[in-house]
Design an enzyme around this catalytic site. Sequence first.
Site: not given
Lengths: 441, 441
Positions: B137, B139, B144, B153, B211, B243, B254, B263
């Site tokens: 997968d 990114y 997103h 952040r 996705e 997903d 994570y 996931k």
Amino acid sequence: MTLDSTHDPDLRSWVASANDPATDFPIQNLPFGRFRRADALDGWRIGVAIGDQVLDLRAAQECGRWTADVAAVLEGLAGGELKSLMAGGPKPRRLLRSALSEALCDGSQQRGALQPCLLPQTAVALALPCAIGDYTDFYAGIHHATAVGKLFRPDNPLLPNYEWVPIGYHGRSSSIVASGQAVRRPLGQTKSPAATTPVFAPSQRLDYELELGFLVGAGNALGDPVALDAAEDHLFGVTLFNDWSARDIQAWEYQPLGPFLSKNFASTMSPWVVTLEALAPFRAPLSRPAGHPDPLPYLDSPHNRQRGAFDIQLEAWLQTAAMRAAGEPPHRMSSSSAAEAAFWTAAQLLAHHTCGGCNLQPGDLLGSGTLSGLRPEQAGSLLELTSGGKEPIRLPNGEQRTFLADGDTLSLRGWCERPGSRRIGFGECSGTIVAAPSPAR
Amino acid sequence: MTLDSTHDPDLRSWVASANDPATDFPIQNLPFGRFRRADALDGWRIGVAIGDQVLDLRAAQECGRWTADVAAVLEGLAGGELKSLMAGGPKPRRLLRSALSEALCDGSQQRGALQPCLLPQTAVALALPCAIGDYTDFYAGIHHATAVGKLFRPDNPLLPNYEWVPIGYHGRSSSIVASGQAVRRPLGQTKSPAATTPVFAPSQRLDYELELGFLVGAGNALGDPVALDAAEDHLFGVTLFNDWSARDIQAWEYQPLGPFLSKNFASTMSPWVVTLEALAPFRAPLSRPAGHPDPLPYLDSPHNRQRGAFDIQLEAWLQTAAMRAAGEPPHRMSSSSAAEAAFWTAAQLLAHHTCGGCNLQPGDLLGSGTLSGLRPEQAGSLLELTSGGKEPIRLPNGEQRTFLADGDTLSLRGWCERPGSRRIGFGECSGTIVAAPSPAR
């Protein structure tokens, strides 16, 4: 499981080399693998290692005398895949182990029939023991996690989730190779701290990781978690596993979703799966360092605490091209104990993996994570042994290494040894680094 | 590839429903899938969607008239697996597409022979289009990544590597399910910021991710990178892909190795693979927001800049149990454009994946990552749409959602539409949440 006659340390085989005290494969081991004659064109076959020989199970099926239930198990292996045996869980595996132990032991009336089914291991090529389905790599070695964490966060090496969650991530199956296959140094993006932009070049910080591989036997249905005390019924056996790692690629790519190309260029597995039955005399308590909380209930049981671990000795050995050319033997880089290195047992890893419903399938692989000991010289990777590449290791011939050079052969070894039991071993897990392809394009 | 007669927008089929302007499956599409009669006990077969029908390719092989080379391609599909067609790369796929387009078009002399090879889609069950090998997968959705990064952040949402590295991680293949299969809410460890210890309980922040799935056709050998401009020859086609993500499990687990159990409890794929040939009229420039550097040379080419993207419209729709009971239609949660959402093209993802030598195999899957648009209402996940669960969405019937509830059905839709081309669609990608198992043990 309880010990039975297959574990008797005095049991001897009519295969003479199996009685050599130094062999990895006495009659008490009987690990499974896939082989083919080096000179043959036919496909892979399932074999069992015994001393310096391989027993060809397809030939043995035809030539030996077996009860109907054992014959049915052997029939499932005739296509050259372990999957049917793996999918069946412990029962057919134990049945076959007992039958093979009896047939190979001193005085067996099957000796004459089975002798022609043996091949010298030097005359066969060995594949991965099974087709790997999904592969998950865990991070169960707490001393490794602490040492690596210290390189990034000196004051706070272990993240808060480590003592609660068996940390793991999905790995790449397609690039898992059998011992002996060359490993090509990867190209990739790296960025030095001083640089403003990355470069695309061969990795300069190529490392190994000393791990165990746990192969899944019987699977579970999607949405149907496996309870901790049932987890070992879903484990088929254990191999050595080298999770080659490109540290410079890893450092640049791993935020926020974890390691990717730094790991997926190759992983090397030993060709013989040592079954849970062979490991039964070598179970050990879970040895967690003091100061950590008890696991949550879904990861805790008396059996797991008392006997959940495997007492396996591990070593990593390096032979450089210069050493090989000079006829010098490999140099031992480090040694450690799996039972002391691991914060979580294989059963905990498997129970955690399925607790949200994820389905495991026969032939799936769980990597333990790097099994470094507590002391720095017990570290299972160069990253740790050289303090992040800052303190080179001096080899006996005067060469130095921070990370692996082209031509280096890295081999993992593993064995179990205890008073009152016959020593068993894991065979070879070895790979040689070859140069990266040209980055020009 | 250049457009040919199979793309002619005026081409009509003798299968009447394929000429309906609203169908996803006009004769210009011809996507592949695996089906079986809902009432039959025999195995999966390969079919092609045409209007509201499925053309059974095994039956068509027997009943139709085909040139020898087309017959050989059909023979490879007779076992019910797409793998041989995938492994062959573009050539056999284009050959079969041309033959099917000709056989299904208005006026074809094959109509009489092939009419009996059609089944209504309502009369078949659909599997995953192929057995998925390894799944990665990515990114690639920059909006997103920015929106999710902002939640963690606020001042520095995108990490420095994002604009250089196509960030990706290995995913779980075994739990990828076909559209329509229920998705069980996972149990897992979560820890609220205020708590000192985690709990093991059903996820309370269950989310979807909008996705695309890119299925690999021809593979590459281990150690042998695929150059960017050759990458599309290794892509077979495109599906919709959800997903599913448990955000509370993800937040706790994570660090430092990425998402794992958050996931791997399920991912849902649409059953029809839309081929690269069907998508040929809908290629678009790579649309990167201003202010980012050019890709490194191994990820850059004129073709990729000018035509590397796919112009696909995407939507996510939610129907709660209450809406279903009241006969109310699904509610559209968001819509976006794949070409505008993605910072990297599929070819860049594939070239990057192999740049270190990792081998791809036919049937491997590359997920795009969540394809959110620039504007908040174009977001492809509830995490974004509800600002991390802080701003509930009010549904037309008065219900509210921050994350998914048991009984919710989430469906993805996708299509391509341009002046001068016939609209093509991707079919259904849908799953309904069922309650977690009891955590008691």
